[in-house]
Design an enzyme around this catalytic site. Structure first.
Site, PDB file in Angstrom:
ATOM      1  N   ASN A 150      -3.950  -8.724   0.387  1.00 50.08           N
ATOM      2  CA  ASN A 150      -4.338  -8.467   1.771  1.00 50.08           C
ATOM      3  C   ASN A 150      -4.526  -9.777   2.527  1.00 50.08           C
ATOM      4  O   ASN A 150      -4.803 -10.805   1.929  1.00 50.08           O
ATOM      5  CB  ASN A 150      -5.655  -7.675   1.808  1.00 50.08           C
ATOM      6  CG  ASN A 150      -5.462  -6.217   1.440  1.00 50.08           C
ATOM      7  OD1 ASN A 150      -4.445  -5.633   1.767  1.00 50.08           O
ATOM      8  ND2 ASN A 150      -6.429  -5.642   0.749  1.00 50.08           N
ATOM      9  N   CYS A 171      -0.278  -0.594  -1.770  1.00 51.72           N
ATOM     10  CA  CYS A 171      -1.716  -0.411  -1.662  1.00 51.72           C
ATOM     11  C   CYS A 171      -2.151   0.686  -2.636  1.00 51.72           C
ATOM     12  O   CYS A 171      -1.334   1.481  -3.091  1.00 51.72           O
ATOM     13  CB  CYS A 171      -2.096  -0.035  -0.230  1.00 51.72           C
ATOM     14  SG  CYS A 171      -3.865  -0.008   0.100  1.00 51.72           S
ATOM     15  N   HIS A 172      -3.433   0.731  -2.939  1.00 48.07           N
ATOM     16  CA  HIS A 172      -3.946   1.732  -3.878  1.00 48.07           C
ATOM     17  C   HIS A 172      -4.328   3.035  -3.179  1.00 48.07           C
ATOM     18  O   HIS A 172      -4.512   4.059  -3.837  1.00 48.07           O
ATOM     19  CB  HIS A 172      -5.213   1.207  -4.580  1.00 48.07           C
ATOM     20  CG  HIS A 172      -5.232  -0.258  -4.828  1.00 48.07           C
ATOM     21  ND1 HIS A 172      -4.675  -0.832  -5.944  1.00 48.07           N
ATOM     22  CD2 HIS A 172      -5.731  -1.283  -4.106  1.00 48.07           C
ATOM     23  CE1 HIS A 172      -4.830  -2.138  -5.899  1.00 48.07           C
ATOM     24  NE2 HIS A 172      -5.475  -2.433  -4.800  1.00 48.07           N
ATOM     25  N   HIS A 203      -3.828   0.835   5.411  1.00 50.78           N
ATOM     26  CA  HIS A 203      -5.260   1.119   5.571  1.00 50.78           C
ATOM     27  C   HIS A 203      -5.555   2.048   6.745  1.00 50.78           C
ATOM     28  O   HIS A 203      -6.688   2.479   6.913  1.00 50.78           O
ATOM     29  CB  HIS A 203      -6.087  -0.168   5.712  1.00 50.78           C
ATOM     30  CG  HIS A 203      -6.283  -0.880   4.419  1.00 50.78           C
ATOM     31  ND1 HIS A 203      -7.200  -1.908   4.269  1.00 50.78           N
ATOM     32  CD2 HIS A 203      -5.695  -0.729   3.205  1.00 50.78           C
ATOM     33  CE1 HIS A 203      -7.162  -2.354   3.022  1.00 50.78           C
ATOM     34  NE2 HIS A 203      -6.241  -1.653   2.361  1.00 50.78           N
TER      35      HIS A 203
END
Length: 438
Positions: A150, A171-172, A203
């Site tokens: 990030n 991303c998770h 996000h």
């Protein structure tokens, strides 16, 4: 095949991703090249991964490379490069990102993706990523870069627009978005066979559709349960539930992250909002301290008792590599350049959309137009992302000022003169971790 892990001193993450590869027959015989600038942290990773490799049957080979002078050797001939670096680490840079803004009255939760912390993190990381790109173009030009670092959209967007390297940001949060929502609202019976569509930006990608296994829309029931959730004083995911209430859709990343992506929740003039929405200020520094202490204890325990069995995680990296190597198709949520994928977001934006992965690479899927309010929320973040990239590319300080001025949380708290003074103070405090701006 060679798989290179940049920032392998991030031991827990390196263990998860490389450990995942060791669970896959088509990947386990690879050369795993571990690279970091910190020899001590790299040795910890090597120790753990060597023990894991032997526990998994002794397949493959682990090589270690330390420092800038060995970086090209680490990358040479790689088919895949995983990026998980943190320039400046917790100490000193994350501390600076949080403590300097506090002096100006600006508080943060995570500060790694947007806000003034995300801007600074992006500015100190892009030059290092640019060096990676130059080396990769020379020694592994056909490799895929799987970026986990990030600020995701800033770094992946820079690589996609300004380098020749094939890059996807991972991303998770996409994988666990709908599960987390349904579980929080007591709808676990709808988990099996559910279908979803997620698109937006990293996000803040929107759960645009969520259907049960029979194809029924689950949003009406979800919306009917949101008020009761918000009324619970102990509920932790209130910001994202408020998104459903006011914008109509849930989003991918946690409420502590999203509390600082807008002007609504962290407001010094209304301190009661922090308690109302259970917003954990200074959360990322706290996590860093706990993670450092936790890793020391875990490492000592591993040295004494041996490596635990590794179960393949839900991280995309090994699954992408497996798909490309074996030529079998799968879908991921990937961060890619907006080549007409979301029609009401800019072409320069890095967007998060469904992507097909197969033996020919990663193929983003067009989503079309986002709901207007969702695109508008995304744009408040994209403005900051694009200006941060502009500052890094041009070397002009005015673009850093503009990125901070247009950040929704920062602008809601500070006037322009204070924002510029804060930027100047951060640049001075970061010293050689940042390039010189004109």
């Amino acid at each position: 095949m060679k798989i290179c892990f940049m920032g392998a001193g991030s031991t827990v993450f390196a263990r998860n991703v490389i450990g995942d590869c060791m669970c896959v027959e088509s990947l386990r015989d690879s050369v795993f090249a571990l690279y970091d600038i910190d020899a001590e942290r790299l040795e910890e990773s090597r120790t753990i991964l060597e023990a894991m490799r032997k526990e998994k049957g002794g397949y493959g080979k682990i090589e270690c490379y330390v420092g800038v002078e060995q970086r090209k050797d680490a990358l040479r001939g790689a088919s895949f490069v995983i990026n998980a670096i943190q320039v400046g680490l917790y100490d000193p840079c994350t501390i600076i990102d949080f403590e300097v803004p506090k002096k100006f009255g600006l508080r943060q939760t995570i500060g790694d993706t947007l806000g003034i912390g995300g801007i600074m993190r992006g500015l100190r990381t892009i030059p290092v990523m640019a060096d990676f790109a130059r080396d990769m173009a020379e020694v592994c030009p056909d490799a895929w870069l799987l970026n986990y670092t990030n600020p995701m959209a800033i770094l992946s967007g820079y690589m996609q627009r300004y380098t020749p390297i094939k890059t996807v940001g991972l991303c998770h949060s996409v994988q666990v978005c709908s599960r987390g929502l349904l579980t929080a609202l007591g709808m676990e019976d709808k988990l099996e066979g559910r279908r979803e569509l997620i698109a937006g930006i990293n996000h803040m990608a929107w759960l645009l559709e969520l259907k049960d296994k029979e194809g029924n829309d689950l949003y009406p029931e979800i919306k009917s349960r949101v008020e009761a959730y918000l009324a619970d004083p102990g509920a932790k995911d209130k910001v994202r539930m408020e998104y459903i209430k006011h914008f109509g859709y849930y989003c991918t990343e946690s409420s502590e992250h999203n509390a600082e992506y807008n002007p609504f929740y962290i407001k010094s003039k209304y301190p009661q909002l922090i308690e109302k929405y259970n917003i954990p200020l200074d959360e990322y520094p706290r996590r860093c301290v706990n993670q450092i202490a936790g890793w020391k204890k875990e490492y000592a325990d591993i040295l004494e008792k041996g490596v635990r069995e590794h179960t393949r995680s839900h991280e995309y990296a090994s699954r992408i590599m497996e798909s490309m190597v074996e030529g079998k198709a799968m879908q991921i949520g990937g961060n890619v350049l907006n080549t007409g994928l979301i029609s009401n977001l800019p072409a320069d934006a890095c967007v998060e959309v469904p992507c097909l992965v197969n033996g020919y690479g990663i193929h983003p899927c067009a989503v079309g137009k986002l709901p207007v309010q969702c695109a508008a929320m995304n744009m408040t973040n994209i403005n900051v992302q694009l200006l941060t990239i502009e500052a890094a590319v041009t070397g002009k300080k005015e673009h850093i000022y503009q990125a901070a001025m247009l950040d929704p949380h920062t602008a809601a708290e500070l006037d322009i003169d204070s924002i510029k003074a804060m930027v100047d103070a951060l640049i001075e405090a970061h010293g050689d971790y940042l390039p010189k701006y004109k």
